[in-house]
Design a protein around this motif. Structure first.
Motif, short mmCIF file in Angstrom:
data_model
loop_
_atom_site.label_atom_id
_atom_site.label_comp_id
_atom_site.label_asym_id
_atom_site.label_seq_id
_atom_site.Cartn_x
_atom_site.Cartn_y
_atom_site.Cartn_z
N HIS A 41 0.83 -1.20 0.00
CA HIS A 41 0.00 0.00 0.00
C HIS A 41 0.87 1.25 0.00
O HIS A 41 1.83 1.34 0.76
N VAL A 42 0.50 2.21 -0.84
CA VAL A 42 1.17 3.50 -0.89
C VAL A 42 0.10 4.58 -0.76
O VAL A 42 -0.81 4.65 -1.59
N ASN A 43 0.20 5.39 0.29
CA ASN A 43 -0.70 6.53 0.46
C ASN A 43 -0.04 7.75 -0.16
O ASN A 43 1.14 8.01 0.07
N TYR A 64 3.10 15.90 8.30
CA TYR A 64 1.91 15.25 7.74
C TYR A 64 2.27 14.00 6.93
O TYR A 64 1.53 13.02 6.93
N THR A 65 3.39 14.01 6.23
CA THR A 65 3.74 12.85 5.41
C THR A 65 4.28 11.70 6.26
O THR A 65 4.05 10.54 5.95
N GLU A 66 5.01 12.02 7.31
CA GLU A 66 5.60 10.97 8.15
C GLU A 66 4.67 10.57 9.29
O GLU A 66 4.98 9.65 10.04
N VAL A 67 3.54 11.23 9.43
CA VAL A 67 2.55 10.98 10.48
C VAL A 67 3.27 10.89 11.83
O VAL A 67 3.30 9.86 12.47
N GLY A 98 0.98 2.36 13.54
CA GLY A 98 2.25 2.77 12.96
C GLY A 98 2.43 2.41 11.50
O GLY A 98 3.55 2.22 11.04
N LEU A 99 1.35 2.29 10.76
CA LEU A 99 1.42 1.87 9.36
C LEU A 99 1.29 3.01 8.36
O LEU A 99 1.76 2.90 7.23
N VAL A 100 0.66 4.09 8.76
CA VAL A 100 0.28 5.12 7.80
C VAL A 100 1.42 6.12 7.61
O VAL A 100 2.03 6.59 8.56
N GLY A 101 1.69 6.41 6.37
CA GLY A 101 2.64 7.43 5.94
C GLY A 101 2.22 7.86 4.55
O GLY A 101 1.46 7.16 3.87
N PHE A 102 2.68 9.01 4.12
CA PHE A 102 2.25 9.53 2.83
C PHE A 102 3.44 9.90 1.96
O PHE A 102 4.47 10.35 2.46
#
Length: 176
Positions: A41-43, A64-67, A98-102
């Motif tokens: 997955h890539v956000n 915001y990108t590294e959450v 700890g999974l979300v990043g953009f």
């Protein structure tokens, strides 16, 4: 038998990061999508080049990108509403996983598009695919000449290293 390479690319408009409540909803949506699809997955925060039209951000773009530490969003949320506590609990949930990043994307910027393609290729494992000449020798390492055998240190460096290139960091995007 050839197996296709699949990855989920979740595009989110970058203007959602200008409002803390909208950013939290994007985080929750991205996390849910990642957990439900069970794919690489890539956000992506798209239309990053139009972000300046929505005013200044409360934090740097890399926040915001590294959450990063989402507890700082509490000051940006409207206080005294019945949803303030819920928003903070959602932030804790996203941080616990700890999974979300953009990644960022400006469609008109060629380097931005190429960088995103490299990120998706890494997510699917396409950077590790053997060339046609290596496949003709077979998949076993022992069948390849010693000069063509894989270097595992190089492989893991590619897997874990940063993706380089012109303007490959978020600071370059934020300065533009």
């Amino acid at each position: 038998m050839t197996i296709g390479w699949l990855a989920a690319v979740n595009l989110c408009d970058a203007h959602y990061i200008t409002d803390a409540a909208k950013y939290i909803s994007v985080l929750l949506l991205s996390l849910r999508t990642m957990l439900q699809l069970e794919l690489p997955h890539v956000n992506v925060l798209s239309k990053i080049d139009l972000l300046s039209q929505f005013g200044d951000l409360d934090f740097n773009l890399d926040y915001y990108t590294e959450v990063q530490d989402l507890s700082y969003l509490g000051n940006s949320l409207p206080q005294g509403t019945k949803f303030a506590a819920l928003n903070m609990r959602i932030c804790e949930l996203v941080q616990d996983f700890g999974l979300v990043g953009f990644e960022t994307l400006a469609v008109e910027d060629r380097e931005s598009m190429l960088r995103l393609m490299r990120v998706v290729d890494r997510a699917t494992g396409c950077v590790f695919v053997l060339s046609a000449s290596e496949e003709s020798h077979g998949t076993g390492e022992e069948k390849l000449p010693s000069t063509r055998r894989g270097n595992f240190d190089s492989l893991f460096t590619t897997a874990a290293g940063s993706i380089g290139g012109i303007r490959s960091d978020v600071k370059g995007v934020h300065e533009r």
